[in-house]
Design an enzyme around this catalytic site. Structure first.
Site, PDB file in Angstrom:
ATOM      1  N   HIS A 113      -8.760   5.421  -6.722  1.00 38.44           N
ATOM      2  CA  HIS A 113      -9.896   4.474  -6.689  1.00 38.44           C
ATOM      3  C   HIS A 113      -9.633   3.301  -6.444  1.00 38.44           C
ATOM      4  CE1 HIS A 113     -13.938   3.248  -8.183  1.00 38.44           C
ATOM      5  NE2 HIS A 113     -13.273   2.208  -8.473  1.00 38.44           N
ATOM      6  N   GLU A 114      -8.397   2.796  -7.104  1.00 35.34           N
ATOM      7  CA  GLU A 114      -8.032   1.415  -6.836  1.00 35.34           C
ATOM      8  C   GLU A 114      -7.472   1.164  -5.457  1.00 35.34           C
ATOM      9  OE1 GLU A 114      -9.184  -0.838  -8.834  1.00 35.34           O
ATOM     10  OE2 GLU A 114      -9.501   0.417 -10.529  1.00 35.34           O
ATOM     11  N   HIS A 158     -10.127   0.330  -3.058  1.00 33.07           N
ATOM     12  CA  HIS A 158     -10.402  -1.340  -3.055  1.00 33.07           C
ATOM     13  C   HIS A 158      -9.241  -2.054  -2.322  1.00 33.07           C
ATOM     14  CE1 HIS A 158     -13.773  -1.259  -5.849  1.00 33.07           C
ATOM     15  NE2 HIS A 158     -13.095  -0.639  -6.906  1.00 33.07           N
ATOM     16  N   GLU A 215     -17.057  -1.286  -3.997  1.00 32.31           N
ATOM     17  CA  GLU A 215     -17.128  -0.291  -4.710  1.00 32.31           C
ATOM     18  C   GLU A 215     -17.558   1.163  -3.680  1.00 32.31           C
ATOM     19  OE1 GLU A 215     -16.340   1.058  -8.219  1.00 32.31           O
ATOM     20  OE2 GLU A 215     -16.799  -0.868  -7.789  1.00 32.31           O
TER      21      GLU A 215
END
Lengths: 491, 491
Positions: free
Chosen positions: B260-261, B264, B290
């Site tokens: 997930h990170e 980003h 997001e």
């Protein structure tokens, strides 16, 4: 009113410096290489901003008004320390500040490749630029402060110190040091010393370092230990960032490095809480700072009674071996051998490296020596003090240090001032509390308490002479250092 | 002239924000606890200083002059993004800014102990203060921007987004989501899924994370991976600091967190170099940000073709076990189960958590709901959307999130906007380049190239509608998300 306005202004400045200190630590320890360009720009923007804040025109009025106000003695000292920072920031024309900083970065950057290449010819023009601008800085500071040119630079690192005083203490040192080195070498010639056999795993060396820091009272709630190519003690006093580097073949390098930096760190951690955000709450000078690191590394860590406590820690992390016997370690850690490189020098030959640099940088700044003549003078003085030649060997001679590349003339004396102050402190402590032998063996924390009471808690509330005189009974004096060397190395 | 003066001014501001970002990362990852007080003061001083720089009276004149100047189209957009930042900083009276920030810190700080204690009565008065001041902020912003109150807050996180649009997309979602959840649960009821058996050593989990980041194209020359209690992606685009947390019993938590990170992070690393120091060079919005993390975590990492590549990495670090079979992992990572906690929710039930929060926060800000009535409304909506009750259970109900405690009303919709944008991007990418199956199996980097070309390199050079329409053929639309869920969970 004006005093509290000044206080607020300098506290804000301190907060910015806090962020710069942490980001500087990050740059040396954590930052991936690709982040460097953006970081350098951000750090430079911060430097410009801090400088602007010191040049805020309101400050001059506030200083004038505060001097008329009724202040406590401590507030008065705080006021003059603020003025000192402000004066240092404002007495140079800003185009000179810019040119000096630019020439320094350029020379330092080039030095990183020119030094390994032994390229004096490539280095000289860049060094001449830095020297030329340093002379202009010195001239401007000298005019404003009413000091000689070299003293005006010295004043940045050692407020109150003058070359006349340095000449005085160094001239004694110069007379007895060469003989002492010869005698110690002669005496040590017959000794057999075992070298610890590695490899020493880095993870274990780190664990040893943490154990030794704990033994030395480092407060891990307000600091940490990491790795950097050039070890340093950074961060802020509430959060001291200490670094070391590891060599798998040599456990002493990181061990002694950590002990040295822990001395710096405990000084920072021991600064008085109520003054921490103001100039008066900062460490007194580079010499006093170095006195703490050298007290830890030289007075304490190479003392036989301390080595008795160190040996079991080495064995805990690396198992037992004959070289870890305390007697052997004590011999190893006090081995004297003249060498070309300052940072590798032992306690006895180290001052020779400093005196040599002091004489050269003083003459460079006063215009009595030119940059192109440095290698010849360097070689002469190395021959005289340590019996070694650096002819043609620039990289292990006059190109070995970073200090001059960015114009930090006036810094070198701090190292030997630190060694002398440390010896004076050890001597006074022993007169007041008993022998270091006993203190180390029975009451190690009482040593740190003495430093807390006599050095750390005073921050910059006194000038260095007063600080040292109150702690040790007399101002700067080479006698204690001489006695210490005689006793440890010929005793 | 005025445009370049503005550029310089905002670049300086960016440098300060860089230092703040690194020190913020340090605070969460490296700082010893005792450093917190001094760091908080330094960070707050930086925030005040940045705000002052945005309020510099020169800016208004420069903006006026720059609007008359001849600028390239990109410069014009850059100018309006600077104006947007400036307007956001200047449209509130500074006493309101101070009071809002103070109430937020107080409520957030208290929440950290009141939430575990399930103490709604203790929390309510603090929350009422925050809500009251948030309403004042919303009213002031609404007046200045000509928006409704809630929309004026939404505008801070999702420029251009309006509650009318949200109502529209959410109303469709609300109709089909509860049924979908029921059907998926019914279908999954019969499945047997193996749970991986730990413990999973943290050092190995970290090595796995680094492997997966490498697979996902993270640039380690411009970033790093560390540990923090609350995972985040911070730093600056030249030096992206990504964090995770490890649970020795659950390898999926850190693994999916890192993925997930990394989404980003790649957005940040892919922002266009020439605009990085200016507002126009920043990520477009929280929803678009997001969309990248959810593209990585949901579209990519839970895709069977990606899991085929993930399974051998798990085996490399933890040895082989039946639960690591790709089929089993695919079932495990797409397991659907309504729960009370948003951050633990699966891909299918997550939007229900968001819609509930959106409806409540919109009514709170518009004055149609009072703070004291939140628990009851929360319980009603949880019953309606997920069939669960939170009556009397405040800590797993309306007190579970940090967002409202510091007044971040308007943020929650970004999560589901991100999920929708991610599905639109995946759909467009497949129409243009072939199925995700094939792309993942044969040309994983081409997926990142598509995101680079269509999202990352555009930073804030277009508004979100234009960005998404250019990339995906149409603006925000829930259809692709619905299709994705139907295909993955009922296909």
């Amino acid at each position: 009113m004006s005093y509290s306005a000044l206080t607020h202004h300098f506290e804000q400045l301190h907060h910015l410096q806090h962020l710069g200190a942490i980001c500087g630590w990050d740059q040396a320890t954590m930052m991936p290489p690709g982040g460097n360009q953006a970081r350098a720009e951000a750090m430079s923007a911060l430097a410009v901003l801090s400088h602007q804040q010191l040049q805020d025109p309101k400050l001059e009025d506030w200083f004038a008004a505060a001097q008329q106000a009724s202040l406590t003695p401590a507030q008065s000292v705080s006021l003059s320390e603020m003025q000192r920072q402000w004066r240092d920031a404002t007495l140079l024309p800003s185009d000179l500040v810019g040119a000096f900083s630019l020439a320094g970065s350029r020379c330092e950057h080039a030095w990183r490749t020119l030094r390994p290449a032994n390229d004096w010819a490539g280095f000289l023009p860049l060094f001449e630029d830095v020297l030329n601008l340093s002379r202009q800085v010195a001239a401007a500071r000298a005019d404003a402060l009413g000091l000689s040119r070299y003293d005006s630079l010295l004043e940045q690192f050692e407020p109150g110190m003058r070359s006349a005083t340095l000449d005085n203490v160094f001239s004694g040192l110069k007379q007895w040091l060469p003989d002492l080195i010869n005698q110690v070498q002669h005496q040590q010639n017959g000794e057999s010393v075992l070298l610890p056999q590695g490899p020493f795993a880095i993870e274990q060396q780190r664990a040893l370092g943490l154990d030794v820091m704990t033994l030395l009272g480092f407060d891990f709630n307000h600091g940490r230990l990491d790795v950097s190519v050039h070890p340093f003690c950074g961060g802020v006093s509430e959060d001291v960032r200490l670094t070391t580097r590891y060599d798998e073949q040599d456990v002493a390098q990181a061990l002694m490095g950590v002990i040295h930096e822990t001395g710096h760190a405990r000084y920072e951690q021991g600064l008085p809480a109520q003054w921490r955000k103001l100039p008066v709450g900062q460490a007194r000078s580079m010499g006093v700072h170095e006195s703490q690191s050298l007290f830890f590394e030289m007075q304490l860590a190479r003392h036989p009674a301390f080595i008795i406590q160190l040996a079991p820690l080495l064995e805990r992390h690396f198992g037992s071996q004959p070289a870890f016997a305390p007697d052997n370690l004590a011999k190893l850690y006090t081995r004297v051998k003249p060498g070309l490189i300052r940072v590798d020098a032992d306690e006895v030959t180290y001052p020779a490296h400093i005196m040599l640099r002091y004489e050269i940088e003083r003459d460079l700044i006063e215009g009595k020596l030119e940059a192109r003549d440095v290698p010849e003078r360097w070689d002469q003085l190395m021959q005289r003090y340590l019996g070694l030649s650096t002819q043609g060997n620039y990289k292990d001679g006059c190109m070995q240090d970073i200090h001059w590349t960015d114009g930090s003339f006036g810094y070198f004396p701090s190292y030997t001032l630190g060694a002398m102050y440390a010896a004076q402190q050890a001597s006074a402590m022993q007169q007041q509390q008993g022998s270091l032998d006993q203190l180390i063996e029975q009451r190690l924390p009482s040593i740190f308490d003495w430093l807390q009471q006599n050095i750390w808690q005073h921050a910059s509330l006194h000038d260095t002479d007063t600080l040292i005189t109150q702690a040790c009974g007399q101002p700067l004096n080479a006698d204690a250092f001489k006695q210490h060397l005689l006793q440890r190395y010929l005793g």
